[in-house]
Design an enzyme around this catalytic site. Structure first.
Site, PDB file in Angstrom:
ATOM      1  N   ASP A   1       6.681 -15.393  36.527  1.00  0.00           N
ATOM      2  CA  ASP A   1       5.573 -15.642  35.599  1.00  0.00           C
ATOM      3  C   ASP A   1       5.591 -14.676  34.417  1.00  0.00           C
ATOM      4  OD1 ASP A   1       4.799 -17.611  37.276  1.00  0.00           O
ATOM      5  OD2 ASP A   1       2.921 -16.693  37.927  1.00  0.00           O
TER       6      ASP A   1
ATOM      7  N   TYR B   1       9.492 -25.280  42.512  1.00  0.00           N
ATOM      8  CA  TYR B   1      10.265 -24.194  43.118  1.00  0.00           C
ATOM      9  C   TYR B   1      11.727 -24.179  42.672  1.00  0.00           C
ATOM     10  CZ  TYR B   1       6.061 -23.759  45.844  1.00  0.00           C
ATOM     11  OH  TYR B   1       4.752 -23.595  46.206  1.00  0.00           O
TER      12      TYR B   1
HETATM   13  O1  LIG Z   1       5.138 -19.296  46.691  1.00  0.00           O
HETATM   14  P1  LIG Z   1       3.781 -19.843  46.521  1.00  0.00           P
HETATM   15  O2  LIG Z   1       2.801 -19.127  47.388  1.00  0.00           O
HETATM   16  O3  LIG Z   1       3.722 -21.313  46.637  1.00  0.00           O
HETATM   17  O4  LIG Z   1       3.312 -19.460  45.068  1.00  0.00           O
HETATM   18  C1  LIG Z   1       3.562 -20.124  43.893  1.00  0.00           C
HETATM   19  C2  LIG Z   1       3.220 -19.180  42.788  1.00  0.00           C
HETATM   20  O5  LIG Z   1       4.146 -18.151  42.732  1.00  0.00           O
HETATM   21  C3  LIG Z   1       4.621 -17.975  41.413  1.00  0.00           C
HETATM   22  O6  LIG Z   1       5.882 -18.571  41.319  1.00  0.00           O
HETATM   23  C4  LIG Z   1       4.718 -16.521  41.076  1.00  0.00           C
HETATM   24  O7  LIG Z   1       5.627 -15.945  41.977  1.00  0.00           O
HETATM   25  C5  LIG Z   1       3.621 -18.707  40.545  1.00  0.00           C
HETATM   26  O8  LIG Z   1       4.173 -19.177  39.359  1.00  0.00           O
HETATM   27  C6  LIG Z   1       3.183 -19.806  41.457  1.00  0.00           C
HETATM   28  O9  LIG Z   1       1.865 -20.199  41.161  1.00  0.00           O
END
Ligand SMILES: O=P(O)(O)OC[C@H]1O[C@](O)(CO)[C@@H](O)[C@@H]1O
Ligand SMILES: Nc1ncnc2c1ncn2[C@@H]1O[C@H](COP(=O)(O)OP(=O)(O)OP(=O)(O)O)[C@@H](O)[C@H]1O
Ligand SMILES: [Mg+2]
Length: 527
Positions: free
Chosen positions: A294, A447
């Protein structure tokens, strides 16, 4: 760049090829360039009571107390240490990092083993001077103050650990990010190859597993290939930070260097771990390496893995563009990560040149009426026959249902799916209200942009961050994050890193002109 590759190995290390006199000369004119490095020694006789290595008379010490936020379950609430702030002439301020000698008297020092290492013999003449600092701001006015500086990272002539005494550990926390494995690899290889350390432990599963028994012994052979893989070989987690249990575990295992890789939450956790270690008077260095796609960590130029993520996001935007322009009234909509800050969306937009509208959390928007998103889409479709929209996942959350906000294990807001929501809203509006047939293709790479290995430039960046952290810990610094400031490796105190989040801009109030205000970005992106 700031490093050399030693001839007999592939391990780069920080090197210092600057002519200090030239730099001093430049800075006398108060015109620091982006490469500006100032040497405190030549300007002023500054010393301060925290660090006995500064020999000269004290200019002035400003000590203010800053609160360290702690939302963990930790029962321990140690006194927060005071920031080490040194001022000098011309409005010079050094926001220094803590040192083990601040709270442990009479520590032994050792010559840096790098100077006897044939692979690194070139380093001898380039050890970082103890007074080298890096300016936070490179744009200054003629009569303006020199401003805040951070301690320059890199190998020191003296170290505070005997190599055989070092027992290091590495932990990764928070979400994934390209480059995590590279950082792990380079901490391990840096400790082994540069400093002859033999004991490095990997903590398996982030803070919440720190006080369990899951560990893995790390050595250069074990980590040799890991930089080619996405994710983290150590695993990660959210929540479960328990300061006293973690520090008990550090103490019980005889660990004396802790490398903590993670985002803003992780650095907050690292800060309270450092405070507790200091309170207990332990000879343990705590070094943070900032991680988050981020890019929401302040002070530093950017966080590692960000470039790789932006590059990967291009693939989604390209697909959205191809789909949109191949069909009548095509709209390609791409949702990208960015919880509180829209850096990925903004940079991917600027890089792509195919995006007409970029929506980010910092800039609220509305849908209907003059200046609303619908009106803008209709105009774009009339003019171009298709359009591409990029939306950061944290944008427009206030427009979605007002129902209770859920949080993840670390206390981060769990976001509603703005991409699906806005796709439906746009479809409904054009089919039901405007009776205009549109073809909307929604792409959500989520992701995919963070689970990949880091690209070439992020690999170099990760290597420098990791090696800087190793040099800092060996030199006895603690409570610091290794970070790039104006293109220079520095040590930044935790208090600065966790103070606030990095944003693309100050959050705006929604205004009637929001879309037209957004137009310059859109227009520029298409030209
Ligand atoms: O891995 P998780 O808990 O789904 O989190 C997603 C969040 O992590 C991030 O990638 C930050 O690491 C954000 O952009 C996103 O909202
Ligand atoms: N204020 C805090 N004090 C102590 N520990 C914290 C604090 N905030 C977060 N942590 C711990 O830090 C770890 C990581 O935090 P978080 O899940 O917010 O990710 P992050 O480090 O911000 O990374 P990213 O946001 O990029 O995924 C978690 O184990 C969490 O419990
Ligand atoms: Mg975070």
């Amino acid at each position: 760049m700031d490093f050399v590759v030693a001839p007999s190995s592939c391990h780069s290390l920080l090197n210092h090829s600057h002519n200090k006199n030239n730099i001093l000369y430049r800075s006398h004119f108060s015109v620091p360039s982006s490469a500006g490095i100032f040497s405190l020694r030549k300007f002023t006789s500054v010393s301060f009571r925290y660090d006995h290595r500064y020999r000269r008379g004290c200019s002035r010490i400003v000590c203010t107390r800053r609160r360290v936020m702690d939302s963990s379950n930790s029962p321990t609430s140690p006194e927060v240490s005071k920031p080490k702030i040194v001022t000098g002439p011309g409005g010079y301020v050094l926001e220094d990092v803590p040192h083990l000698s601040d709270y442990i008297p009479d520590l032994l020092t050792y010559p840096n083993p790098l100077q006897d290492n044939p692979a690194y013999s070139v380093v001898k003449q380039y050890f970082v001077h103890v007074d080298d600092t890096v300016p936070q701001k490179v744009v200054v006015h003629k009569d303006g103050p020199r401003g805040i500086h951070f301690r320059r990272a890199g190998p020191r002539q003296k170290v505070y650990f005997d190599s055989d005494e070092v027992h290091a550990c590495i932990v990764t926390c928070g979400g994934l990010c390209p480059g995590l494995n590279t950082v792990i690899r380079e901490i391990v290889c840096g400790l082994f190859h540069m400093y002859g350390v033999k004991k490095v432990l990997g903590i398996d599963g982030g803070y919440r597993r720190f006080y369990a028994k899951n560990t893995v012994n790390l050595n250069p052979k074990f980590v040799n290939d890991i930089h080619k893989r996405g994710g983290t070989i150590l695993g990660t987690s959210r929540g479960g930070h328990d300061t006293s249990k973690i520090v008990d575990s550090i103490q019980d295992r005889g660990i004396n260097q802790v490398y903590i890789i993670g985002g803003d939450g992780t650095q907050r956790g690292a800060s309270v771990i450092f405070e507790e270690i200091r309170r207990r008077g332990l000879k343990v260095s705590v070094a943070g390496i900032p991680k988050t796609i981020d890019n929401d960590i302040p002070v530093i130029d950017k966080s590692f893995g960000f470039d790789t993520a932006v590059e990967e996001a291009q693939r989604a935007i390209n697909a959205a563009h191809v789909e949109a322009e191949s069909i009548e009234n095509g709209i390609g909509l791409v949702k990208l990560m960015g919880r509180y800050s829209g850096f990925i969306a903004m940079h991917a937009t600027l890089a792509s040149r195919d995006v007409d509208c970029c929506l980010i959390p910092e800039s609220p928007f509305y849908l209907e009426g003059p200046g609303g998103l619908y009106e803008y889409i209709e105009r774009q479709l009339k003019e171009n026959g298709h359009m591409v929209i990029v939306i950061a996942e944290g944008a427009g959350q206030e427009l979605l249902s007002e129902s209770m906000t859920l949080k993840d294990a670390s206390g981060n807001k769990l976001l509603k799916d703005v991409g699906l929501w806005i796709s439906q809203k746009i479809k409904d509006y054009f089919s039901k209200e405007r009776k205009i047939p549109i073809n909307l293709k929604y792409i959500d790479p989520t992701y995919m942009i963070r689970a990949i290995p880091s690209n070439a430039s992020d690999n170099v960046y990760c290597t420098l961050l990791a090696q800087s952290a190793v040099h800092g810990a060996m030199a006895g610094y603690t409570g610091f994050t290794s970070g790039l400031v104006n293109g220079r490796q520095t040590y930044i105190p935790f208090s600065r890193i966790i103070e606030k989040q990095n944003k693309t801009m100050k959050k705006k109030r929604p205004t009637k002109e929001f879309v037209t205000k957004r137009l310059p970005i859109s227009i520029e992106a298409r030209q």
